[in-house]
Write a protein that holds these residues in place. Structure first.
Motif, short mmCIF file in Angstrom:
data_model
loop_
_atom_site.label_atom_id
_atom_site.label_comp_id
_atom_site.label_asym_id
_atom_site.label_seq_id
_atom_site.Cartn_x
_atom_site.Cartn_y
_atom_site.Cartn_z
N GLY A 1 0.81 -1.21 0.00
CA GLY A 1 0.00 0.00 0.00
C GLY A 1 0.84 1.25 0.00
N TRP A 2 0.16 2.36 0.28
CA TRP A 2 0.78 3.68 0.29
C TRP A 2 0.22 4.47 1.47
CZ3 TRP A 2 4.48 4.64 -3.34
CH2 TRP A 2 4.56 3.72 -4.38
N LYS A 3 1.01 5.39 1.99
CA LYS A 3 0.52 6.24 3.08
C LYS A 3 1.19 7.61 2.97
CE LYS A 3 3.93 4.78 6.49
NZ LYS A 3 4.12 4.25 7.84
N GLY A 4 0.61 8.56 3.65
CA GLY A 4 1.19 9.90 3.65
C GLY A 4 0.30 10.85 4.42
N SER A 5 0.49 12.13 4.16
CA SER A 5 -0.34 13.14 4.81
C SER A 5 -0.54 14.32 3.87
CB SER A 5 0.29 13.60 6.13
OG SER A 5 1.51 14.29 5.88
N ILE A 6 -1.59 15.06 4.14
CA ILE A 6 -1.83 16.32 3.46
C ILE A 6 -1.97 17.39 4.53
CG2 ILE A 6 -2.87 15.34 1.38
CD1 ILE A 6 -5.62 16.01 2.49
N ASP A 7 -1.37 18.53 4.28
CA ASP A 7 -1.41 19.66 5.20
C ASP A 7 -1.82 20.90 4.42
OD1 ASP A 7 -0.15 18.22 7.38
OD2 ASP A 7 1.74 18.46 6.31
N GLY A 8 -2.63 21.73 5.05
CA GLY A 8 -3.02 22.97 4.39
C GLY A 8 -3.70 23.92 5.35
N GLN A 9 -3.97 25.09 4.85
CA GLN A 9 -4.64 26.10 5.65
C GLN A 9 -6.15 25.88 5.64
OE1 GLN A 9 -3.50 30.08 4.57
NE2 GLN A 9 -1.33 29.57 4.53
N ALA A 10 -6.78 26.36 6.69
CA ALA A 10 -8.24 26.26 6.81
C ALA A 10 -8.88 27.43 6.07
CB ALA A 10 -8.65 26.23 8.27
N ILE A 11 -8.87 27.35 4.73
CA ILE A 11 -9.48 28.42 3.94
C ILE A 11 -10.98 28.19 3.74
CG2 ILE A 11 -7.35 29.00 2.73
CD1 ILE A 11 -8.53 27.43 0.30
N ASN A 12 -11.40 26.93 3.99
CA ASN A 12 -12.81 26.57 3.92
C ASN A 12 -13.02 25.39 4.87
OD1 ASN A 12 -12.00 24.21 2.52
ND2 ASN A 12 -12.26 25.20 0.54
N THR A 13 -14.17 24.77 4.83
CA THR A 13 -14.49 23.69 5.77
C THR A 13 -14.15 22.30 5.23
OG1 THR A 13 -16.75 23.53 4.93
CG2 THR A 13 -16.36 25.04 6.80
N ALA A 14 -13.37 22.22 4.15
CA ALA A 14 -13.12 20.94 3.48
C ALA A 14 -12.55 19.87 4.40
CB ALA A 14 -12.20 21.14 2.28
#
Length: 145
Positions: free
Chosen positions: A59-72
C-alpha cells in the motif's frame, strides 16, 4: 549544481469520493507526502548459505497539510464519522495526482481505497493561519495513461 526538479507548483492533487464524484469543497493542500508500505518475507532454507528475501508492496501512506481556507478538512472528517456511525464501515476516497517534472515528463497516479485518519488542527496564534493535517492510507497506486 542541483537543478530545480519537481516543485510544489508542479504537483496537482484532487480528491474524490469512492464513486469518483469531486468533493463539494477542495482542501487547501500546501504539503503532500507519500510513502510506500512494504512487507518483507525472508526465508533461510536449511543447509543453504543464502537467505531469500521477498519484498511485497502492500500500500501507500502519507499526509496532506493545508490552511483552513474553507471547511473541506472538517467536511471529510465529519463525513467519515457519519458513515461509520450509520454503517459501521469505513468511508473511502480516491486521490489523483499529476506531477510535472523539469524535463517536461508528466506522471499521473490514482490512489485507490483511500482512508483518512489522524486529523489535526493547529494555530500559532495572533494573525497566523489555522492549519489542518490529515493522514491517509491507500491500498493501491495506479498509473494513469
Amino acid at each position: 549544481m542541483a537543478r530545480n526538479a519537481l516543485m510544489g507548483k508542479k504537483l496537482v492533487i484532487a480528491l474524490t469520493d469512492a464513486d469518483g464524484k469531486a468533493l463539494q469543497k477542495s482542501p487547501d493542500i500546501l504539503k503532500w507526502s507519500v510513502e510506500e508500505i512494504t512487507e518483507e518475507d525472508k526465508t533461510y532454507p536449511i543447509g543453504e548459505e543464502t537467505e531469500y528475501r521477498n519484498v511485497l508492496q502492500t500500500g501507500w501512506k502519507g499526509s496532506i497539510d493545508g490552511q483552513a481556507i474553507n471547511t473541506a478538512y472538517d467536511d471529510i472528517v465529519d463525513a467519515k464519522i457519519k458513515y461509520q456511525e450509520e454503517t459501521g464501515g469505513t468511508l473511502t476516497f480516491v486521490i489523483f495526482t499529476t506531477e510535472t517534472y523539469a524535463d517536461g515528463t508528466v506522471r499521473k497516479y490514482k490512489y485507490e481505497n483511500v482512508t483518512f485518519d489522524g486529523y489535526k488542527r493547529s494555530n500559532d496564534g495572533n494573525n497566523k493561519p489555522v492549519t489542518n493535517t490529515l493522514n491517509w492510507h491507500a491500498t493501491r497506486r495506479v498509473p494513469i495513461q
